[in-house]
Design a protein around this motif. Structure first.
Motif, PDB file in Angstrom:
ATOM      1  N   GLY A 114       0.889  -1.431   0.037  1.00 31.27           N
ATOM      2  CA  GLY A 114       0.032   0.135  -0.085  1.00 31.27           C
ATOM      3  C   GLY A 114       0.779   1.170   0.124  1.00 31.27           C
ATOM      4  N   ASN A 115       1.822   1.268   0.725  1.00 31.42           N
ATOM      5  CA  ASN A 115       2.952   2.546   0.773  1.00 31.42           C
ATOM      6  C   ASN A 115       3.592   2.591  -0.753  1.00 31.42           C
ATOM      7  OD1 ASN A 115       2.603   2.468   3.589  1.00 31.42           O
ATOM      8  ND2 ASN A 115       4.347   1.556   4.056  1.00 31.42           N
ATOM      9  N   SER A 118       1.112   4.414  -2.970  1.00 27.34           N
ATOM     10  CA  SER A 118       0.000   5.570  -2.243  1.00 27.34           C
ATOM     11  C   SER A 118       0.344   6.798  -3.312  1.00 27.34           C
ATOM     12  CB  SER A 118       0.559   5.863  -1.044  1.00 27.34           C
ATOM     13  OG  SER A 118       0.364   4.735  -0.004  1.00 27.34           O
ATOM     14  N   LEU A 123      -2.776   8.599   2.072  1.00 29.59           N
ATOM     15  CA  LEU A 123      -3.158   7.062   1.920  1.00 29.59           C
ATOM     16  C   LEU A 123      -1.822   6.501   2.306  1.00 29.59           C
ATOM     17  CD1 LEU A 123      -4.819   6.958  -1.588  1.00 29.59           C
ATOM     18  CD2 LEU A 123      -5.865   6.269   0.707  1.00 29.59           C
ATOM     19  N   LEU A 124      -0.724   7.025   2.180  1.00 26.44           N
ATOM     20  CA  LEU A 124       0.547   6.471   2.574  1.00 26.44           C
ATOM     21  C   LEU A 124       0.395   6.194   4.228  1.00 26.44           C
ATOM     22  CD1 LEU A 124       3.578   5.905   2.011  1.00 26.44           C
ATOM     23  CD2 LEU A 124       4.135   8.052   3.105  1.00 26.44           C
ATOM     24  N   GLY A 127      -1.365   2.971   4.913  1.00 28.12           N
ATOM     25  CA  GLY A 127      -0.490   1.961   4.550  1.00 28.12           C
ATOM     26  C   GLY A 127       0.288   1.714   5.876  1.00 28.12           C
TER      27      GLY A 127
END
Length: 473
Positions: A114-115, A118, A123-124, A127
């Motif tokens: 997810g990171n 992002s 959003l990071l 994550g």
């Protein structure tokens, strides 16, 4: 280990002639090698990731923006890791080490992926929360599974190998993060972490095959969990609120909530820490407090590169190497001390550890002067090595003391997993207090350095007292 360091558990009989010896070669052979590799790698992934991300952050901000949320990238990871570490013993009871490790590695990989994907800082951070949940499980499992997966004769060396990963994380994390940042590949850095975690998930599924959970089941101790999580959040927030009264208020609120957590735990039937922790005359509580004091000392290395560049004018590379001195001495000392089999020698090592740590930090704090030359920098190296050796002397033996505190498998799992919870909370508290002390030094670099180092030394000073009580016969 022939005899526990504390008075909480019974002694182990000495091995009969011809029995397996307590040696590194025995531990690092056959199936034990794979188990130790998984335990150590899980902790290394967590420890390295803290410094790994710090090195990547300038590149991340330059790419996706969000500098206003800079501190939340670390805060969100640490808070979620602490929450996850509280569920380690229950996961082991529920499914056993294999599924627990697979889940931990998969969650860590999901967060890392997810990171990598992002598009925004918000959003990071999401994550990072997910990655922290997996990381907290990995850090806690590293200690908790030793008790179930390895023979008791290997507990000390197993704990030494696992806890050495905290030191190695500070050595490799900044270097690897810096390489990816230099190449402009910060997304690939997290992608690589995800791939490594997935590989270890496959390995864990095979290594722990046949090891089930426990029939023991306990409900989640919500009454204890709420004040502990709120305390962690409050203390973590102190690092990102404006310096001054807001900092003191958040730290104070966190400490009050920690006291409330202890009061609730002492009266509860279902607890986060083993119930024997609160039993009058039991030494386990002093073991945890000593772990907390040593963990406070570890946080000094976060500031060493900054202080050395400001006061001695060294390059960033040399400053980073100075920051690694404490960790390197920690790793070397703990790999040597696990060979000490005499109970009296082990007690002496635990008592000596906080003493050396505190002496090294006090000396380092007093040696902070503006315009430091080569000779003074060499003195810094010597006293930081002394401080790191102090951590290494006591750390693995304290882990074994916690594991040996009870014969009850459920309580034993709690006792081992609580080492990580204690450590992470101590990191949060010390980091917040260090930020306040640094602000108190104002714009004068030497004052800020002395306040931070000597202030942390006051925390480690308490470890001398708690280590003495923890090792009383």
């Amino acid at each position: 280990m022939k005899e526990p360091l504390t008075s909480a558990g019974p002694a182990d009989p000495s091995p009969a002639p011809g029995a397996h010896l307590d040696t590194w070669s025995d531990l690092l052979s056959d199936r034990h090698l794979v188990i130790v590799a998984i335990l150590a790698s899980g902790v290394l992934l967590y420890a390295m990731n803290l410094y790994f991300t710090a090195a990547l952050m300038p590149s991340i901000v330059a790419d996706i923006g969000g500098q206003a949320y800079y501190a939340w990238v670390t805060t969100s990871f640490v808070v979620s890791a602490i929450v996850a570490s509280l569920f380690v013993s229950r996961m082991l009871d529920w499914k056993g080490p294999g599924p627990a490790y697979v889940l931990a590695f998969l969650v860590f990989a999901l967060g890392a992926a997810g990171n990598a994907a992002s598009p925004t800082m918000e959003l990071l951070i999401v994550g990072r929360v997910v990655q922290g949940l997996g990381g907290g499980l990995l850090a806690g499992l590293g200690y908790a599974v030793i008790r179930a997966a390895l023979p008791e004769r290997h507990w000390a060396r197993g704990t030494g190998a696992v806890s050495a990963m905290w030191g190695l994380g500070t050595l490799f994390g900044p270097a690897l993060g810096g390489i990816f940042a230099e190449l402009g590949l910060w997304r690939w850095a997290y992608g690589a972490l995800a791939i490594v975690a997935l590989l270890f998930a496959l390995l864990a599924q095979r290594a722990f095959a046949g090891m089930g959970g426990s029939p023991h089941r306990t409900p989640v101790p919500v009454a204890s969990l709420v004040p502990l999580v709120l305390a962690t959040i409050a203390i973590s927030l102190s690092a990102i609120v404006p310096i001054g009264w807001p900092t003191l208020a958040t730290v104070g609120a966190g400490l009050v909530l920690l006291v409330l957590f202890v009061l609730v735990e002492r009266r509860a039937h279902n607890t986060i820490l083993p119930r024997i922790t609160y039993r009058r005359g039991n030494a386990l509580k002093w073991v945890y407090l000593t772990v907390a004091a040593l963990s406070a000392g570890v946080m000094v290395e976060t500031f060493i590169p900054l202080f050395s560049q400001q006061l001695a004018g060294v390059s960033p590379l040399v400053g980073g190497l100075l920051g690694a001195v404490l960790s390197l001495a920690w790793v070397i000392a703990q790999l040597l001390v696990v060979s000490v089999t005499s109970p009296a020698g082990q007690r002496r090592a635990v008592r000596t550890g906080p003493l050396l740590l505190t002496a090294g930090l006090i000396a380092y704090g007093l040696l902070q002067v503006d315009g430091a030359g080569t000779g003074l920098v060499a003195a810094w190296v010597a006293v930081l090595a002394l401080a790191g050796a102090g951590i290494g002397l006591a750390w693995p033996l304290l882990g074994v003391a916690a594991m040996s505190s009870t014969h009850d498998p459920a309580e034993g799992g709690k006792a081992a997993a609580a080492i990580t919870t204690t450590q992470l909370i101590a990191f949060s508290v010390t980091s917040a207090l260090a930020g306040t002390l640094m602000a108190a030094g104002g714009d004068v670099a030497v004052d800020a350095a002395r306040y931070v180092v000597l202030g942390i030394a006051l925390l480690t000073l308490l470890g001398i007292l708690t280590a003495g009580i923890a090792t009383r016969r």
